[in-house]
Design an enzyme around this catalytic site. Structure first.
Site, mmCIF file in Angstrom:
data_model
loop_
_atom_site.group_PDB
_atom_site.id
_atom_site.type_symbol
_atom_site.label_atom_id
_atom_site.label_comp_id
_atom_site.label_asym_id
_atom_site.label_seq_id
_atom_site.Cartn_x
_atom_site.Cartn_y
_atom_site.Cartn_z
ATOM 1 N N VAL A 156 0.475 -1.036 0.196
ATOM 2 C CA VAL A 156 -0.234 0.059 0.004
ATOM 3 C C VAL A 156 0.623 1.438 0.403
ATOM 4 C CG1 VAL A 156 -1.948 1.052 1.249
ATOM 5 C CG2 VAL A 156 -1.978 -0.889 1.049
ATOM 6 N N CYS A 157 1.996 1.394 0.596
ATOM 7 C CA CYS A 157 3.142 2.480 1.114
ATOM 8 C C CYS A 157 3.355 2.993 -0.778
ATOM 9 C CB CYS A 157 3.951 1.601 1.970
ATOM 10 S SG CYS A 157 3.954 1.563 3.010
ATOM 11 N N PRO A 158 3.749 2.640 -0.972
ATOM 12 C CA PRO A 158 4.123 3.435 -2.492
ATOM 13 C C PRO A 158 2.706 4.195 -3.211
ATOM 14 C CG PRO A 158 4.173 1.155 -3.173
ATOM 15 C CD PRO A 158 4.675 1.258 -1.795
ATOM 16 N N LEU A 207 2.929 6.900 -1.679
ATOM 17 C CA LEU A 207 4.262 8.446 -1.504
ATOM 18 C C LEU A 207 3.893 9.198 -2.553
ATOM 19 C CD1 LEU A 207 4.751 6.290 1.559
ATOM 20 C CD2 LEU A 207 7.268 7.457 0.272
#
Length: 200
Positions: free
Chosen positions: A50-52, A55
């Protein structure tokens, strides 16, 4: 979970990768955001799932934050070297590319603990904090690990805070830039609701 709204944002100094790709050993929050609004967002780990998407979403809206005079800062427990490697990995390969904001290395977990967003797994929940020009937290939201955040909602909160600061009025539910505010009084509530209750 601590509520930091209305309190000074915890200061910190840590290594970071800046938006221009420079690695610094002593990135200080207070010095970086002095006299400006800021958004600090925590995420679990580099090179995850999920993180990318989050960001990259912040990066795609970076100019909108910049236009509003808002500093954007990402934080995870990864090292500055991991951050740098992730920035140097192509988006098509699961990287984030050359994001234009600083990524702070919270390797000792002190920052996520100060903001009370450390999960049992030792990584940070998806916490987002809006800080005003005086260094006071004005908005916070914390998502569990599987739930990606809405970056447009943070922009809306930036606009709502700016509107309140400029006009002194409060922002009702769903307020968007260009909408009317509300006078914080019984007559103000009545006037607003008589015109807008059907839109809520």
């Amino acid at each position: 979970m601590a509520v930091l709204v209305g309190k000074p944002a915890p200061d910190f100094t840590a290594a970071a990768v800046l938006g221009n790709g420079e690695i610094v050993d002593e990135f200080n929050l207070t010095e970086t955001i002095k006299g400006k609004k800021a958004v600090i967002f925590f995420y679990p780990l580099d090179f995850t799932f999920v993180c990318p998407s989050e960001l990259i979403a912040f990066d795609h809206r970076f100019e909108e934050f910049k236009k509003r005079g808002v500093e954007v800062i990402g934080v995870s427990i990864d090292s500055q070297f991991s951050h740098n490697a992730w920035r140097n990995t192509d988006i098509n390969d699961g990287g984030i590319g050359q994001v234009k904001y600083a990524l702070v290395a919270d390797v000792k977990h002190e920052i996520c603990q100060a903001y009370d967003v450390e999960a049992d797994a030792g990584v940070a929940f998806r916490g987002s904090f809006l800080i005003d020009e005086e260094g006071v937290v004005r908005h916070q939201v914390v998502n569990d690990l599987p739930l990606g955040r809405n970056v447009d909602e943070m922009l809306r909160m930036v606009d709502a805070l700016a509107f309140h600061q400029e006009h002194g009025e409060v922002c009702p539910a769903g307020w968007q830039e260009g909408d009317k505010g509300m006078d914080a009084s019984p007559s103000g509530v009545a006037a607003y609701l008589s015109e807008n209750s059907d839109k809520l």
